[in-house]
Scaffold this motif. Sequence first.
Motif, PDB file in Angstrom:
ATOM      1  N   LYS A   1       0.844  -1.201   0.000  1.00 20.84           N
ATOM      2  CA  LYS A   1       0.000   0.000   0.000  1.00 20.84           C
ATOM      3  C   LYS A   1       0.879   1.251   0.000  1.00 20.84           C
ATOM      4  CE  LYS A   1      -4.006   2.140   2.169  1.00 20.84           C
ATOM      5  NZ  LYS A   1      -3.704   3.275   3.040  1.00 20.84           N
TER       6      LYS A   1
ATOM      7  N   GLU B   1       0.765   3.938  -2.873  1.00 24.48           N
ATOM      8  CA  GLU B   1       0.432   5.306  -2.473  1.00 24.48           C
ATOM      9  C   GLU B   1       1.488   6.297  -2.944  1.00 24.48           C
ATOM     10  OE1 GLU B   1      -0.176   5.005   1.739  1.00 24.48           O
ATOM     11  OE2 GLU B   1      -2.335   5.362   1.504  1.00 24.48           O
TER      12      GLU B   1
ATOM     13  N   THR C   1      -6.187   9.343  -3.406  1.00 23.45           N
ATOM     14  CA  THR C   1      -6.010   8.454  -2.252  1.00 23.45           C
ATOM     15  C   THR C   1      -6.119   6.996  -2.691  1.00 23.45           C
ATOM     16  OG1 THR C   1      -8.357   8.576  -1.736  1.00 23.45           O
ATOM     17  CG2 THR C   1      -6.914  10.097  -0.547  1.00 23.45           C
ATOM     18  N   VAL C   2      -5.467   6.148  -1.905  1.00 24.82           N
ATOM     19  CA  VAL C   2      -5.438   4.713  -2.211  1.00 24.82           C
ATOM     20  C   VAL C   2      -6.067   3.965  -1.039  1.00 24.82           C
ATOM     21  CG1 VAL C   2      -3.915   2.736  -2.600  1.00 24.82           C
ATOM     22  CG2 VAL C   2      -3.306   4.979  -3.540  1.00 24.82           C
TER      23      VAL C   2
END
Length: 394
Positions: free
Chosen positions: A202, A206, A217-218
């Motif tokens: 992540k 990101e 946004t992730v």
Amino acid sequence: FTESMSAGQPVPVEIRHYIQDPSVDQKSSAHSSAKQDSTVSTYACQRRTTLNNHNKIFTDALEILAENLEFCGDQGPSLAFRRAASVLKSLPAALRRQEDTQRLPCLGEHSKAIIEEIFECGSSSRVEEILNDERYRTMKLFSSVFGVGLKTSENWFCRGLRTFEQVLSEPSIRLNRMQTAGFLFYEDISKPVSRTEASALKIIVEEAVICVNPFATVSITGGFRRGKEFGHDVDFIIKTPEAGQEDVILPAVIERFKSQNILLYSDLQESTFDIRQLPTHCFDAMDHFSKCFLIVKLKCEQETDARAARDWKAVRVDLVAPPLERYTYALLGWTGSTLFERDLRRFARLERGKLLDNHALYDKATNTFLPANTEEDIFAHLGLEYIEPWQRNA
Ligand code: DCT
Ligand code: MG
């Protein structure tokens, strides 16, 4: 259907639907005890299914039967076993005796017979037979390769192939790019991805996304959003702050991964989303959003494979970037589980006259699209109690 079963085996009967009055409050199903089992809904989207499965011994057996039927192309009967397993997963306690199955929905004669045998013998002879079946074992092996679907697996099986070695040394077989990557990184990507690895990814995703658009946004979706500790891949959904930015983000992320020398495979599918084509009536198909299927290098602390002498592990990553105004529907769809999504759509259509997919929610009665800023909005439009992601493990 009958022919697909082995000779002498009992045949599943049509699954019975104990369709409930949809207006009945489903609150009790969340906390149902054996006494209240009659309140268990036939729809997975009206059940709260956590990862705490008290009936694993039964659900594992039923899911093997389902998988075997899928391998035979019998999708309908397979779904019946998946539904039966899903109902048991939602129960607050283990079944204690055969009679406990009586008031449960979605359990056909065949599922009940399997459960009965497990009660009596500790296992199901039919399941044991499947696990030793050459066709099942070969289909399971071949379809575990990234890019190899059921059709290809069956084709290889029917040609007498049984092992990867045989497939790879068969001169008439030409693997496509995805399958080539699937075999090349098989050892790594056939291993489960841990939550820790997902969190590390992540940060990498990101960082790449923010380089393209600092306001994007992730979020992690798929099984990890439902609280799973392990997955076969890591699914991410990207939210862009303004409409129209979703198309440039994935190509740029791919370029960045390339420049970082961590990209092992990529398949970018550009958006074919066209708002004028909504509502779609094809709910099982892939959505039309910009997405990519990747294999990336993830640095590991300790060397996993001394022989390979490498400090990375290949991991499967899926990214999807829907237009901003489609984000909520896409998030709901990509969170899964597959059966939960299937039942949400079925419930919307059959019980509410609405069409739901990864793009939109459409009301057939008023011919309007229903807006949603949050997943709660979608459940509310459908007159459903909100089910948290970690309760969607149907
Ligand atoms: N999905 C979807 N539309 C697609 C592809 C997937 O709505 N075109 C949904 C179904 C489940 C979810 O996205 C994630 O898919 P998977 O990764 O296959 O499932 P998972 O639940 O994350 O399982 P795993 O833990 O094995 O990855
Ligand atoms: Mg996943």
